[in-house]
Design a protein around this motif. Structure first.
Motif, PDB file in Angstrom:
ATOM      1  N   GLU A  84      69.908  28.033  41.089  1.00 56.91           N
ATOM      2  CA  GLU A  84      68.939  28.966  40.513  1.00 56.91           C
ATOM      3  C   GLU A  84      67.851  29.201  41.561  1.00 56.91           C
ATOM      4  OE1 GLU A  84      66.039  30.953  38.933  1.00 56.91           O
ATOM      5  OE2 GLU A  84      65.507  28.825  38.954  1.00 56.91           O
ATOM      6  N   PRO A  85      67.647  30.444  42.005  1.00 57.78           N
ATOM      7  CA  PRO A  85      66.793  30.689  43.174  1.00 57.78           C
ATOM      8  C   PRO A  85      65.342  30.279  43.011  1.00 57.78           C
ATOM      9  CG  PRO A  85      67.472  32.766  42.154  1.00 57.78           C
ATOM     10  CD  PRO A  85      68.292  31.695  41.534  1.00 57.78           C
ATOM     11  N   VAL A  86      64.744  30.527  41.854  1.00 55.85           N
ATOM     12  CA  VAL A  86      63.340  30.168  41.673  1.00 55.85           C
ATOM     13  C   VAL A  86      63.178  28.649  41.672  1.00 55.85           C
ATOM     14  CG1 VAL A  86      61.336  30.320  40.144  1.00 55.85           C
ATOM     15  CG2 VAL A  86      62.829  32.307  40.460  1.00 55.85           C
ATOM     16  N   GLY A  87      64.078  27.969  41.001  1.00 47.99           N
ATOM     17  CA  GLY A  87      64.041  26.510  41.023  1.00 47.99           C
ATOM     18  C   GLY A  87      64.246  25.959  42.422  1.00 47.99           C
ATOM     19  N   ARG A  88      65.086  26.641  43.193  1.00 45.58           N
ATOM     20  CA  ARG A  88      65.367  26.176  44.553  1.00 45.58           C
ATOM     21  C   ARG A  88      64.141  26.284  45.450  1.00 45.58           C
ATOM     22  NH1 ARG A  88      68.886  22.570  46.610  1.00 45.58           N
ATOM     23  NH2 ARG A  88      69.456  23.043  48.775  1.00 45.58           N
ATOM     24  N   VAL A  89      63.383  27.365  45.366  1.00 44.37           N
ATOM     25  CA  VAL A  89      62.194  27.480  46.211  1.00 44.37           C
ATOM     26  C   VAL A  89      61.091  26.527  45.735  1.00 44.37           C
ATOM     27  CG1 VAL A  89      62.634  29.804  47.075  1.00 44.37           C
ATOM     28  CG2 VAL A  89      61.398  29.516  44.920  1.00 44.37           C
ATOM     29  N   CYS A  90      61.067  26.228  44.450  1.00 45.62           N
ATOM     30  CA  CYS A  90      60.124  25.210  43.972  1.00 45.62           C
ATOM     31  C   CYS A  90      60.469  23.846  44.566  1.00 45.62           C
ATOM     32  CB  CYS A  90      60.147  25.139  42.444  1.00 45.62           C
ATOM     33  SG  CYS A  90      59.351  26.547  41.607  1.00 45.62           S
ATOM     34  N   ASP A  91      61.755  23.530  44.602  1.00 46.59           N
ATOM     35  CA  ASP A  91      62.186  22.268  45.215  1.00 46.59           C
ATOM     36  C   ASP A  91      61.884  22.260  46.705  1.00 46.59           C
ATOM     37  OD1 ASP A  91      63.099  21.370  42.773  1.00 46.59           O
ATOM     38  OD2 ASP A  91      65.186  21.951  43.138  1.00 46.59           O
ATOM     39  N   ALA A  92      62.021  23.415  47.351  1.00 46.95           N
ATOM     40  CA  ALA A  92      61.718  23.501  48.781  1.00 46.95           C
ATOM     41  C   ALA A  92      60.249  23.212  49.039  1.00 46.95           C
ATOM     42  CB  ALA A  92      62.090  24.891  49.310  1.00 46.95           C
ATOM     43  N   ALA A  93      59.378  23.683  48.165  1.00 42.74           N
ATOM     44  CA  ALA A  93      57.948  23.427  48.338  1.00 42.74           C
ATOM     45  C   ALA A  93      57.646  21.935  48.256  1.00 42.74           C
ATOM     46  CB  ALA A  93      57.154  24.185  47.274  1.00 42.74           C
ATOM     47  N   ARG A  94      58.429  21.213  47.499  1.00 40.49           N
ATOM     48  CA  ARG A  94      58.191  19.771  47.369  1.00 40.49           C
ATOM     49  C   ARG A  94      58.472  19.026  48.678  1.00 40.49           C
ATOM     50  NH1 ARG A  94      60.666  21.105  42.384  1.00 40.49           N
ATOM     51  NH2 ARG A  94      59.268  20.816  40.600  1.00 40.49           N
ATOM     52  N   THR A  95      59.275  19.611  49.563  1.00 40.36           N
ATOM     53  CA  THR A  95      59.504  18.957  50.855  1.00 40.36           C
ATOM     54  C   THR A  95      58.212  18.908  51.667  1.00 40.36           C
ATOM     55  OG1 THR A  95      60.159  21.000  52.022  1.00 40.36           O
ATOM     56  CG2 THR A  95      61.897  19.783  50.870  1.00 40.36           C
ATOM     57  N   VAL A  96      57.346  19.894  51.479  1.00 37.87           N
ATOM     58  CA  VAL A  96      56.049  19.905  52.157  1.00 37.87           C
ATOM     59  C   VAL A  96      55.158  18.816  51.564  1.00 37.87           C
ATOM     60  CG1 VAL A  96      54.003  21.271  52.704  1.00 37.87           C
ATOM     61  CG2 VAL A  96      56.261  22.358  52.645  1.00 37.87           C
ATOM     62  N   LEU A  97      55.154  18.693  50.251  1.00 40.22           N
ATOM     63  CA  LEU A  97      54.330  17.676  49.595  1.00 40.22           C
ATOM     64  C   LEU A  97      54.689  16.285  50.095  1.00 40.22           C
ATOM     65  CD1 LEU A  97      52.341  16.720  47.386  1.00 40.22           C
ATOM     66  CD2 LEU A  97      54.320  16.601  45.854  1.00 40.22           C
ATOM     67  N   ARG A  98      55.976  16.013  50.270  1.00 43.33           N
ATOM     68  CA  ARG A  98      56.391  14.675  50.689  1.00 43.33           C
ATOM     69  C   ARG A  98      55.775  14.290  52.027  1.00 43.33           C
ATOM     70  NH1 ARG A  98      61.332  16.034  48.045  1.00 43.33           N
ATOM     71  NH2 ARG A  98      62.280  16.863  49.932  1.00 43.33           N
ATOM     72  N   VAL A  99      55.634  15.257  52.934  1.00 41.86           N
ATOM     73  CA  VAL A  99      55.026  14.962  54.235  1.00 41.86           C
ATOM     74  C   VAL A  99      53.558  14.590  54.069  1.00 41.86           C
ATOM     75  CG1 VAL A  99      54.448  15.921  56.494  1.00 41.86           C
ATOM     76  CG2 VAL A  99      56.679  16.397  55.476  1.00 41.86           C
ATOM     77  N   TYR A 100      52.848  15.310  53.191  1.00 39.91           N
ATOM     78  CA  TYR A 100      51.446  14.976  52.931  1.00 39.91           C
ATOM     79  C   TYR A 100      51.336  13.584  52.299  1.00 39.91           C
ATOM     80  CZ  TYR A 100      49.374  19.531  53.982  1.00 39.91           C
ATOM     81  OH  TYR A 100      48.904  20.655  54.623  1.00 39.91           O
TER      82      TYR A 100
END
Length: 258
Positions: A84-100
């Motif tokens: 699901e594309p919207v869910g996928r980009v939300c999950d992608a944003a979480r990769t940034v959070l993990r670095v922080y």
């Protein structure tokens, strides 16, 4: 074994040493008053070593953003067509959070520094724009051929970035206390509710007639069907090209949740 025979503490990698030296000087002298020469002198390396890792002094403040962008882009590139594309980009944003979240103290320190230096805030905005463009590029591919596909991609990408940053900055303002992931999940939930597949299904549009919404409408039972207890429902009739935000707003109004 005596303490004198213990192995010496390993030096941090040069890149990390440069970042540590830079932030130490930024805190002691201020960002504007610190030069690249000051940083390399404290780190004990030459100018060429600095520019091997960082194109400018601004880049040493954001040493992990290139990695974040690469990780996020790779994550999206491995998506299959069933995702699901919207869910996928939300999950992608979480990769940034993990670095922080890997180093809360450093993330909070950097946040405070960028709030004080206008040039760094402008630099950070340019970095955020690159994230947004990466998300929009993925969504444009997934929404290709749909009405307003490019527009929808850009709107969703902007919403994901706004929701993620709202929660992230709230966590940073709290000095990195609490559950950053829970806050981001909560914020991204708004995006998925407004633009995700389930929201699209709920607003399944008719081909004609203006939008009409009415609480308390009851559908008649088919002829011969047993009578079941009736419940209040909301029936949505909308033009196929009605903007999704308008449909969602009208449904919320009809349900008394606006």
């Amino acid at each position: 074994m005596s303490s004198s025979s213990a192995a010496p503490t390993a030096k941090p990698p040069m890149r990390d040493a440069l970042v540590a030296a830079a932030f130490r000087l930024f805190l002691e002298r201020g960002y504007e008053q610190t030069t690249v020469d000051d940083i390399v002198a404290l780190a004990g390396v030459g100018r060429r070593s600095f520019f091997r890792y960082f194109p400018s002094k601004e880049d040493v403040v954001f040493p992990d953003h290139e990695r974040c962008l690469a990780d996020m882009t790779a994550f999206l590139a491995t998506s299959d067509e069933e995702a699901e594309p919207v869910g996928r980009v939300c999950d992608a944003a979480r990769t940034v959070l993990r670095v922080y979240a890997e180093n809360p103290a450093f993330s909070v320190q950097r946040y405070r520094l960028t709030r004080k230096v206008p040039g760094l805030r402008a630099y950070e905005l340019s970095v955020v724009w690159r994230y947004e463009r990466a998300l929009a590029s993925y969504l444009r591919g997934r929404f290709a051929g749909r009405p307003d596909g490019a527009l929808r991609a850009d709107v969703v990408a902007s919403a994901v970035v706004a929701a993620h940053n709202n929660a992230l900055r709230s966590w940073l303002r709290s000095d990195g206390k609490g559950d950053a992931a829970a806050g981001v999940d909560h914020a991204l939930g708004y995006v998925r509710a407004a633009f995700g597949r389930s929201a699209h299904a709920r607003s399944a549009p008719a081909r004609s007639a203006p939008a009409r919404f009415g609480p308390g409408h009851r559908e008649p039972a088919p002829s011969g069907a047993p009578h079941a207890p009736q419940e209040d429902v909301v029936v949505v009739v909308a033009r196929r090209n009605a903007p999704l935000w308008q449909v969602v707003r009208e449904v919320e109004t009809a349900l008394g949740r606006a």
